[in-house]
Motif scaffolding. Structure first.
Motif, PDB file in Angstrom:
ATOM      1  N   PRO A 238       0.600  -1.343   0.210  1.00 54.22           N
ATOM      2  CA  PRO A 238       0.437   0.288  -0.070  1.00 54.22           C
ATOM      3  C   PRO A 238       0.575   0.763   0.088  1.00 54.22           C
ATOM      4  O   PRO A 238       1.027   1.974   0.815  1.00 54.22           O
ATOM      5  N   ALA A 239       1.688   1.819  -1.139  1.00 51.96           N
ATOM      6  CA  ALA A 239       2.315   2.562  -1.030  1.00 51.96           C
ATOM      7  C   ALA A 239       2.372   3.186  -2.832  1.00 51.96           C
ATOM      8  O   ALA A 239       2.585   2.441  -3.313  1.00 51.96           O
ATOM      9  N   VAL A 240       2.519   4.015  -3.231  1.00 47.79           N
ATOM     10  CA  VAL A 240       2.679   4.481  -4.626  1.00 47.79           C
ATOM     11  C   VAL A 240       4.150   4.199  -4.590  1.00 47.79           C
ATOM     12  O   VAL A 240       5.040   4.722  -6.036  1.00 47.79           O
ATOM     13  N   GLY A 241       5.122   4.795  -4.161  1.00 47.42           N
ATOM     14  CA  GLY A 241       6.303   4.844  -3.846  1.00 47.42           C
ATOM     15  C   GLY A 241       6.960   6.039  -4.981  1.00 47.42           C
ATOM     16  O   GLY A 241       6.579   7.358  -4.758  1.00 47.42           O
ATOM     17  N   GLY A 242       8.530   5.859  -5.463  1.00 43.94           N
ATOM     18  CA  GLY A 242       8.783   6.844  -6.073  1.00 43.94           C
ATOM     19  C   GLY A 242       8.239   7.235  -7.439  1.00 43.94           C
ATOM     20  O   GLY A 242       8.582   7.792  -7.995  1.00 43.94           O
ATOM     21  N   ALA A 243       7.036   6.600  -7.865  1.00 42.88           N
ATOM     22  CA  ALA A 243       6.665   6.490  -9.120  1.00 42.88           C
ATOM     23  C   ALA A 243       6.033   8.160  -9.041  1.00 42.88           C
ATOM     24  O   ALA A 243       5.504   8.832 -10.183  1.00 42.88           O
ATOM     25  N   MET A 244       5.408   8.708  -7.397  1.00 40.89           N
ATOM     26  CA  MET A 244       5.013   9.939  -8.180  1.00 40.89           C
ATOM     27  C   MET A 244       6.167  10.960  -7.989  1.00 40.89           C
ATOM     28  O   MET A 244       5.276  12.261  -8.890  1.00 40.89           O
ATOM     29  N   ASP A 245       6.704  11.182  -7.759  1.00 43.83           N
ATOM     30  CA  ASP A 245       7.773  11.858  -8.226  1.00 43.83           C
ATOM     31  C   ASP A 245       8.156  11.484  -9.404  1.00 43.83           C
ATOM     32  O   ASP A 245       8.502  12.475 -10.083  1.00 43.83           O
ATOM     33  N   LEU A 246       8.412  10.778 -10.529  1.00 43.11           N
ATOM     34  CA  LEU A 246       8.670  11.083 -11.254  1.00 43.11           C
ATOM     35  C   LEU A 246       7.576  11.236 -12.735  1.00 43.11           C
ATOM     36  O   LEU A 246       8.160  11.621 -13.433  1.00 43.11           O
ATOM     37  N   VAL A 247       6.528  11.092 -12.066  1.00 48.66           N
ATOM     38  CA  VAL A 247       5.422  10.959 -13.130  1.00 48.66           C
ATOM     39  C   VAL A 247       5.463  12.680 -13.120  1.00 48.66           C
ATOM     40  O   VAL A 247       5.058  13.715 -14.408  1.00 48.66           O
ATOM     41  N   GLN A 248       5.654  13.676 -11.906  1.00 50.78           N
ATOM     42  CA  GLN A 248       5.293  14.595 -12.548  1.00 50.78           C
ATOM     43  C   GLN A 248       6.695  15.844 -12.116  1.00 50.78           C
ATOM     44  O   GLN A 248       6.648  16.893 -12.337  1.00 50.78           O
ATOM     45  N   SER A 249       8.149  14.963 -12.593  1.00 50.73           N
ATOM     46  CA  SER A 249       8.526  15.868 -12.798  1.00 50.73           C
ATOM     47  C   SER A 249      10.192  15.711 -13.692  1.00 50.73           C
ATOM     48  O   SER A 249      10.466  16.288 -13.973  1.00 50.73           O
ATOM     49  N   ALA A 250       9.229  14.454 -14.181  1.00 51.07           N
ATOM     50  CA  ALA A 250      10.514  13.984 -15.475  1.00 51.07           C
ATOM     51  C   ALA A 250      10.087  15.105 -16.552  1.00 51.07           C
ATOM     52  O   ALA A 250       8.494  15.547 -16.526  1.00 51.07           O
ATOM     53  N   LYS A 251      10.373  15.101 -17.580  1.00 50.86           N
ATOM     54  CA  LYS A 251      10.534  15.799 -18.777  1.00 50.86           C
ATOM     55  C   LYS A 251       9.040  15.465 -19.510  1.00 50.86           C
ATOM     56  O   LYS A 251       8.048  16.047 -20.315  1.00 50.86           O
ATOM     57  N   ARG A 252       9.117  13.814 -20.075  1.00 51.66           N
ATOM     58  CA  ARG A 252       8.456  13.326 -20.685  1.00 51.66           C
ATOM     59  C   ARG A 252       7.601  11.923 -19.434  1.00 51.66           C
ATOM     60  O   ARG A 252       8.504  11.357 -19.293  1.00 51.66           O
ATOM     61  N   VAL A 253       6.552  11.538 -19.864  1.00 48.86           N
ATOM     62  CA  VAL A 253       6.253  10.670 -19.220  1.00 48.86           C
ATOM     63  C   VAL A 253       5.130   9.573 -20.370  1.00 48.86           C
ATOM     64  O   VAL A 253       3.656   9.655 -20.406  1.00 48.86           O
ATOM     65  N   ALA A 254       6.160   8.482 -20.167  1.00 45.14           N
ATOM     66  CA  ALA A 254       5.056   7.222 -21.350  1.00 45.14           C
ATOM     67  C   ALA A 254       4.986   5.709 -20.149  1.00 45.14           C
ATOM     68  O   ALA A 254       4.841   5.806 -19.360  1.00 45.14           O
ATOM     69  N   VAL A 255       3.907   5.367 -20.597  1.00 51.66           N
ATOM     70  CA  VAL A 255       3.848   3.801 -20.764  1.00 51.66           C
ATOM     71  C   VAL A 255       3.726   3.047 -20.951  1.00 51.66           C
ATOM     72  O   VAL A 255       3.322   2.758 -21.920  1.00 51.66           O
ATOM     73  N   VAL A 256       3.653   1.494 -20.810  1.00 53.16           N
ATOM     74  CA  VAL A 256       3.808   0.289 -21.917  1.00 53.16           C
ATOM     75  C   VAL A 256       3.381  -0.490 -20.599  1.00 53.16           C
ATOM     76  O   VAL A 256       3.084  -0.972 -19.280  1.00 53.16           O
ATOM     77  N   THR A 257       2.409  -0.948 -21.259  1.00 52.16           N
ATOM     78  CA  THR A 257       1.459  -2.031 -20.636  1.00 52.16           C
ATOM     79  C   THR A 257       0.181  -2.825 -21.530  1.00 52.16           C
ATOM     80  O   THR A 257       0.600  -2.994 -22.854  1.00 52.16           O
ATOM     81  N   ASP A 258      -0.232  -3.833 -21.228  1.00 56.42           N
ATOM     82  CA  ASP A 258      -1.008  -5.286 -21.726  1.00 56.42           C
ATOM     83  C   ASP A 258      -2.025  -3.300 -22.634  1.00 56.42           C
ATOM     84  O   ASP A 258      -2.748  -2.807 -20.887  1.00 56.42           O
ATOM     85  N   HIS A 259      -2.955  -4.043 -23.375  1.00 58.13           N
ATOM     86  CA  HIS A 259      -3.995  -2.371 -23.133  1.00 58.13           C
ATOM     87  C   HIS A 259      -5.356  -3.705 -22.797  1.00 58.13           C
ATOM     88  O   HIS A 259      -5.949  -2.341 -22.114  1.00 58.13           O
ATOM     89  N   VAL A 260      -5.322  -4.430 -22.663  1.00 58.02           N
ATOM     90  CA  VAL A 260      -6.845  -4.942 -21.274  1.00 58.02           C
ATOM     91  C   VAL A 260      -5.953  -5.918 -20.555  1.00 58.02           C
ATOM     92  O   VAL A 260      -5.172  -6.038 -20.194  1.00 58.02           O
ATOM     93  N   THR A 261      -6.612  -6.121 -19.265  1.00 57.10           N
ATOM     94  CA  THR A 261      -6.538  -6.625 -17.904  1.00 57.10           C
ATOM     95  C   THR A 261      -6.751  -8.065 -18.248  1.00 57.10           C
ATOM     96  O   THR A 261      -7.200  -8.476 -19.054  1.00 57.10           O
ATOM     97  N   LYS A 262      -6.341  -9.044 -17.598  1.00 56.74           N
ATOM     98  CA  LYS A 262      -6.257 -10.048 -17.493  1.00 56.74           C
ATOM     99  C   LYS A 262      -7.556 -10.911 -17.694  1.00 56.74           C
ATOM    100  O   LYS A 262      -7.883 -12.269 -18.885  1.00 56.74           O
ATOM    101  N   THR A 263      -8.700 -10.310 -17.354  1.00 64.27           N
ATOM    102  CA  THR A 263     -10.199 -10.213 -17.245  1.00 64.27           C
ATOM    103  C   THR A 263     -10.863  -9.603 -18.546  1.00 64.27           C
ATOM    104  O   THR A 263     -11.742  -9.817 -18.977  1.00 64.27           O
ATOM    105  N   GLY A 264     -10.000  -8.810 -19.366  1.00 65.44           N
ATOM    106  CA  GLY A 264     -10.370  -8.335 -20.773  1.00 65.44           C
ATOM    107  C   GLY A 264     -11.248  -6.636 -19.667  1.00 65.44           C
ATOM    108  O   GLY A 264     -11.611  -6.571 -21.684  1.00 65.44           O
ATOM    109  N   ALA A 265     -11.406  -6.296 -19.696  1.00 67.49           N
ATOM    110  CA  ALA A 265     -11.692  -4.879 -19.038  1.00 67.49           C
ATOM    111  C   ALA A 265     -10.329  -3.862 -19.516  1.00 67.49           C
ATOM    112  O   ALA A 265      -9.362  -3.994 -19.291  1.00 67.49           O
ATOM    113  N   PRO A 266     -10.899  -2.469 -20.462  1.00 68.71           N
ATOM    114  CA  PRO A 266      -9.873  -1.779 -20.900  1.00 68.71           C
ATOM    115  C   PRO A 266      -8.744  -1.439 -20.040  1.00 68.71           C
ATOM    116  O   PRO A 266      -9.580  -0.964 -18.156  1.00 68.71           O
TER     117      PRO A 266
END
Length: 228
Positions: free
Chosen positions: A131-159
């Motif tokens: 239960p912690a957001v960790g360093g990602a909170m700092d990264l997304v607000q401070s890096a000049k650009r932020v991108a995501v890599v992910t599957d398009h849907v969840t394991k149950t098929g939800a977007p």
């Protein structure tokens, strides 16, 4: 549709390969723990990308061969790393000073949800979660650009790409590009703009597994990757 997606969708290695192609020579880049770490394996020949890890290293290289690990050299995900000429080691606090000072050109993270306005949810208070957001909170607000890599849907098929996030937010309006198992999508003026998609997938089929409207402003290119 789920069975069809399983047959045609990109693997995590292929998504990481595609994301790596867009990283500029000389960029300072932080790769999130887990899936995003794969990007370090796929840098195009001739490009020198300086990878940063929040536990205190810049200039690390590919993972060592099995059996050659030096466990004093690890990234934030506790994975063994190698170092390249010019690599530097520093205190954890100095590493976060680099992040918060806006010195990173790019951060790449995984995601549970990305909203069309660029909001990111990539942590959870669910069963078994830390239960912690960790360093990602700092990264997304401070890096000049932020991108995501992910599957398009969840394991149950939800977007995973949605009109509004329903999970705890990591950052607000921070994402500029999403590399998924089916498409490459930009966030522009609070909208998802489709840039590339798998040629075997129609626009309508892609839209049907996306939880917000996909907009098209320019010709959509084929999402082409090697067989890794």
């Amino acid at each position: 549709m789920t069975l069809q997606l399983d047959r045609i969708k990109l693997t995590n290695d292929q998504i990481a390969w595609r994301a790596a192609q867009d990283i500029a020579d000389g960029a300072y880049v932080n790769l999130g723990i887990g899936f995003p770490e794969k990007i370090a394996r796929f840098q195009p020949e001739g490009r020198d990308v300086i990878f940063h890890t929040e536990n205190g290293v810049t200039g690390f290289g590919a993972a060592p061969a099995e059996g050659q690990e030096d466990w004093d050299l690890v990234n934030a995900g506790k994975k063994a790393i190698t170092t390249k000429p010019g690599a530097a080691f520093f205190h954890h606090a100095d590493s976060f000073a680099m992040v918060r000072g806006g010195h990173l050109d790019l951060a790449v993270l995984g995601a549970f949800q990305v909203a069309e306005n660029g909001d990111l949810a990539n942590w959870s208070t669910g069963k078994g979660a830390v239960p912690a957001v960790g360093g990602a909170m700092d990264l997304v607000q401070s890096a000049k650009r932020v991108a995501v890599v992910t599957d398009h849907v969840t394991k149950t098929g939800a977007p995973k790409l949605v009109d509004r996030c329903t999970m705890p937010l990591t950052g607000v309006g921070c994402i500029t590009r999403v590399y998924t198992s089916l498409a490459v999508i930009d966030v522009v003026d609070g909208r998802f703009v489709l840039r590339e998609k798998l040629p075997a997938l129609s626009f309508d089929d892609l839209q049907s597994v996306t939880g917000a409207t996909l907009n098209v402003t320019d010709p959509v290119a084929d999402l082409a990757v090697p067989a890794l």
